[in-house]
Motif scaffolding. Structure first.
Motif, PDB file in Angstrom:
ATOM      1  N   ILE A 153       0.874  -1.171   0.000  1.00 16.66           N
ATOM      2  CA  ILE A 153       0.000   0.000   0.000  1.00 16.66           C
ATOM      3  C   ILE A 153       0.906   1.213   0.000  1.00 16.66           C
ATOM      4  O   ILE A 153       1.792   1.336   0.846  1.00 16.66           O
ATOM      5  N   LYS A 154       0.683   2.103  -0.971  1.00 15.28           N
ATOM      6  CA  LYS A 154       1.599   3.214  -1.232  1.00 15.28           C
ATOM      7  C   LYS A 154       0.884   4.555  -1.147  1.00 15.28           C
ATOM      8  O   LYS A 154      -0.245   4.677  -1.623  1.00 15.28           O
ATOM      9  N   GLN A 155       1.563   5.505  -0.567  1.00 12.09           N
ATOM     10  CA  GLN A 155       1.023   6.863  -0.507  1.00 12.09           C
ATOM     11  C   GLN A 155       2.127   7.836  -0.873  1.00 12.09           C
ATOM     12  O   GLN A 155       3.227   7.785  -0.309  1.00 12.09           O
ATOM     13  N   ASP A 156       1.838   8.726  -1.802  1.00 11.44           N
ATOM     14  CA  ASP A 156       2.797   9.742  -2.223  1.00 11.44           C
ATOM     15  C   ASP A 156       2.933  10.772  -1.103  1.00 11.44           C
ATOM     16  O   ASP A 156       1.965  11.407  -0.707  1.00 11.44           O
ATOM     17  N   ILE A 157       4.140  10.898  -0.570  1.00  6.98           N
ATOM     18  CA  ILE A 157       4.388  11.875   0.501  1.00  6.98           C
ATOM     19  C   ILE A 157       5.435  12.887   0.070  1.00  6.98           C
ATOM     20  O   ILE A 157       6.041  13.555   0.907  1.00  6.98           O
ATOM     21  N   THR A 158       5.639  13.024  -1.228  1.00  5.69           N
ATOM     22  CA  THR A 158       6.653  13.935  -1.751  1.00  5.69           C
ATOM     23  C   THR A 158       6.491  15.330  -1.182  1.00  5.69           C
ATOM     24  O   THR A 158       7.464  15.947  -0.741  1.00  5.69           O
TER      25      THR A 158
END
Length: 173
Positions: A153-158
């Motif tokens: 499970i991936k979340q963009d935290i850039t």
């Protein structure tokens, strides 16, 4: 159909008309099978499938060897890769070169031991832009208790990643 307790049950029935010698119908003979549990299981699967497709976090499922077998639309939005482009491939297609070999060895050691891996990773989108994601990889076990798949499970935290402003130049394009 309502059962004696007043609850709705799903029934599958099959009946045939039994006739006399003259061909006149006498009665119906058949079988009724309660398929309520199966119907409920199908509804639950449909709900889960819809939820996975609608989730805002990218999700990807791999087999034990790391070959991608499924990803949701948020994965495509995050990475730029369509599902058809990554099926059968390893998630290393996202590899940015920002992490050393030891980083990946520890990740694999963790998940292959049956533990959940959580951390941040800098990956590369299809267009070459780097981004930072927060990821959780959970081992999935088969009926025999063996690890058979992994779900990430991936979340963009850039944007919130203070220590690395990776990808900022790509977002301004």
């Amino acid at each position: 159909l309502l059962n004696r307790a007043g609850r709705i049950v799903w029934i599958r029935d099959k009946a045939v008309v039994v006739r006399d010698e003259a061909g006149q119908p006498l009665f119906l003979q058949g079988v009724m099978v309660d398929v309520t549990e199966r119907q409920q299981a199908e509804e639950t699967l449909q709900l889960q499938s819809t939820a996975l497709q609608a989730a805002e976090n990218g999700m990807v499922i791999t087999d034990r060897e790391g070959h991608i077998i499924w990803a949701n639309p948020a994965f495509t939005k995050l990475t730029g890769f369509e599902l058809s482009e990554v099926i059968g491939k390893n998630p290393r297609v996202l590899k940015s070169g920002q992490h050393d070999k030891a980083f990946y060895q520890k990740l694999w050691q963790t998940v292959l031991s049956g533990q959940v891996w959580q951390g941040e990773m800098v990956n590369k989108r299809k267009d070459g832009c780097l981004y930072t994601e927060e990821m959780t990889i959970t081992p999935m076990r088969n009926a025999a208790g063996e690890i058979s798949h992994f779900i990430a499970i991936k979340q963009d935290i850039t944007e919130r990643s203070e220590e690395r402003r990776v990808g900022k130049e790509c977002r301004s394009r």
